[in-house]
Write an enzyme that holds these catalytic residues in place. Structure first.
Site, mmCIF file in Angstrom:
data_model
loop_
_atom_site.group_PDB
_atom_site.id
_atom_site.type_symbol
_atom_site.label_atom_id
_atom_site.label_comp_id
_atom_site.label_asym_id
_atom_site.label_seq_id
_atom_site.Cartn_x
_atom_site.Cartn_y
_atom_site.Cartn_z
ATOM 1 N N LYS A 40 0.836 -1.212 0.000
ATOM 2 C CA LYS A 40 0.000 0.000 0.000
ATOM 3 C C LYS A 40 0.866 1.255 0.000
ATOM 4 C CE LYS A 40 -0.165 -0.373 5.008
ATOM 5 N NZ LYS A 40 -0.893 -0.965 6.144
ATOM 6 N N TYR A 266 15.759 30.541 7.627
ATOM 7 C CA TYR A 266 14.634 31.340 8.120
ATOM 8 C C TYR A 266 14.728 31.495 9.632
ATOM 9 C CZ TYR A 266 12.349 30.907 3.590
ATOM 10 O OH TYR A 266 12.046 30.986 2.261
HETATM 11 C C1 LIG Z 1 -0.190 -1.850 6.818
HETATM 12 C C2 LIG Z 1 -0.757 -3.155 7.252
HETATM 13 C C3 LIG Z 1 0.063 -4.249 7.557
HETATM 14 C C4 LIG Z 1 1.569 -4.151 7.585
HETATM 15 O O1 LIG Z 1 1.994 -3.592 8.792
HETATM 16 P P1 LIG Z 1 3.553 -3.377 9.103
HETATM 17 O O2 LIG Z 1 3.563 -2.892 10.493
HETATM 18 O O3 LIG Z 1 4.016 -2.367 8.135
HETATM 19 O O4 LIG Z 1 4.203 -4.693 8.921
HETATM 20 C C5 LIG Z 1 -0.539 -5.448 7.826
HETATM 21 N N1 LIG Z 1 -1.881 -5.575 7.844
HETATM 22 C C6 LIG Z 1 -2.701 -4.541 7.582
HETATM 23 C C7 LIG Z 1 -4.161 -4.751 7.608
HETATM 24 C C8 LIG Z 1 -2.166 -3.302 7.295
HETATM 25 O O5 LIG Z 1 -2.987 -2.277 7.045
#
Ligand SMILES: *Cc1c(COP(=O)(O)O)cnc(C)c1O
Length: 380
Positions: A40, A266
């Site tokens: 994702k 800045y």
């Molecule tokens: C993002 C996600 C993961 C992965 O989690 P990590 O901590 O990055 O390993 C697993 N399951 C779901 C449902 C997620 O949304």
């Protein structure tokens, strides 16, 4: 390092390290559980297309995404494996997800009815999410008999129930109690499902759980951050860290000697107390370098630490290079990654600005070209 890059700043993605991290997950959970790499948010900012291309030969079960669009993009790349969309689909995304043959995750009966309504010739697959404490999605574990029957009744020609999962909220915490409780709740719910356990792919573990609780690997694990080089449980001694995957590099574009009293950035928050040599680095918060690192972070130049002086600008950051007299315009400054014997980890940067590696990685802007390091394709 990609010294030949013409970019002012870039992200180097080490695909060999990524594959090593995948293999470390495999070793941790053993041969049986399937692996569902989470890709994702463009594979946590590193590029879903290249990550999938690198991982495909390792034969993952499928992939996890967060949106219908991300799933469609993987199909367009030619991915034939299951692609699970984690999180409730907005009603307007349902048709697109169905047409691409994605697997929906279902948290309520109306969503299942929308999914069923989108089916064509073939029944659409779905996984049921069970909320055991995360609270953002899923059917309530305490009410399993009620919803499970409603879900089962709707299965048939239009939808096929292929999986069940939950998500841990604290697998990275030093105290295992919360994760053990959530696991027990999942088992409790599984025992009340009106369909044979063997028909369902059961999964729960993110990176931290896969590495710390291999007994909770069930039928599949869903690693994300560990694959991309973030430590999944930095606060817990003994949990193995990943190999670094992402490096952030930028060019030194200006070198000047400045007299005492000179100010930089800045707000003029840094004032030279003696003659100092300052180097301007072509990277800033507009690239995803956290602005809060101003006056407290550092880069690496010719293997040595060079502290940030003054506030970070959108496109430029100034470092004190007084102690690196051989530095030259055009040199590479490493903001995250290794240079010689020194290393700045993504976790260290995250900690310095009180966030997590996930936010640092997904915050790296598209303005930074991704440069691949991959011994399989010979790219460096
Ligand atoms: C993002 C996600 C993961 C992965 O989690 P990590 O901590 O990055 O390993 C697993 N399951 C779901 C449902 C997620 O949304």
């Amino acid at each position: 390092m990609s010294n030949e890059s013409e970019a002012r700043a870039w992200v180097e993605v080490d695909l060999d390290a990524l594959r090593d991290n995948y293999r470390a997950v495999r070793r941790a959970v053993g041969a049986r559980p399937a692996i569902i790499p989470m890709v994702k948010a463009d594979a946590y900012g590193l590029g879903a297309a290249r990550v999938v291309r690198a991982i495909e030969p390792l034969e993952p079960w499928g992939y996890g995404v967060a949106t219908a669009e991300e799933g469609v993009a993987l199909r367009d790349l030619g991915v034939r494996r299951p692609i699970v969309v984690f999180g409730p689909l907005p009603p307007r995304s349902v048709a697109r997800a169905a047409a691409a043959g994605l697997t929906a995750t279902i948290s309520e009966v109306p969503a299942l009815e929308r999914w069923a309504a989108a089916a064509g010739e073939e029944p659409l697959p779905f996984h049921v999410e069970i909320d055991t404490g995360m609270g953002r999605a899923g059917f309530d574990w305490r009410e399993t008999p009620r919803w499970a029957e409603l879900v089962r009744e709707r299965c048939g020609e239009r939808v096929r129930w292929t999986g069940v999962f939950t998500h841990f909220h604290g697998a990275d915490s030093a105290d295992p109690a919360a994760t053990e409780t959530q696991w027990a709740r999942l088992q409790d719910a599984l025992g009340q499902l009106p369909v044979p356990r063997a028909e369902l792919l059961v999964h729960a573990a993110n990176s931290a759980a896969a590495l710390r609780f291999p007994g909770f690997a069930a039928d599949a694990v869903r690693p994300g951050i560990f694959l991309y080089g973030g430590h999944p449980a930095a606060a817990v001694p003994g949990v193995p860290g990943p190999r670094a995957v992402a490096a952030v590099c930028a060019r030194l574009v200006l070198v000047r000697d400045v007299p005492p009293g000179s100010t930089v950035g800045y707000g003029a928050t840094h004032i030279a107390r003696r003659w100092e040599r300052w180097g301007t680095v072509a990277v800033g918060y507009g690239d995803g370098l956290p602005r809060r690192l101003g006056n407290q972070g550092r880069g690496l130049l010719r293997g040595r630490a060079v502290p940030f002086v003054g506030r970070i600008s959108m496109d430029m950051t100034v470092v004190d290079i007084t102690d690196v007299p051989d530095a030259r315009v055009g040199d590479v400054v490493t903001l995250i990654g290794r240079d010689g014997d020194s290393e700045i980890t993504v976790d260290e940067v995250a900690e310095a600005v009180e966030t997590i590696s996930y936010e640092i990685l997904t915050g790296l802007r598209p303005r930074l070209p991704r440069v691949e390091k991959d011994s399989w394709t010979g790219r460096t």
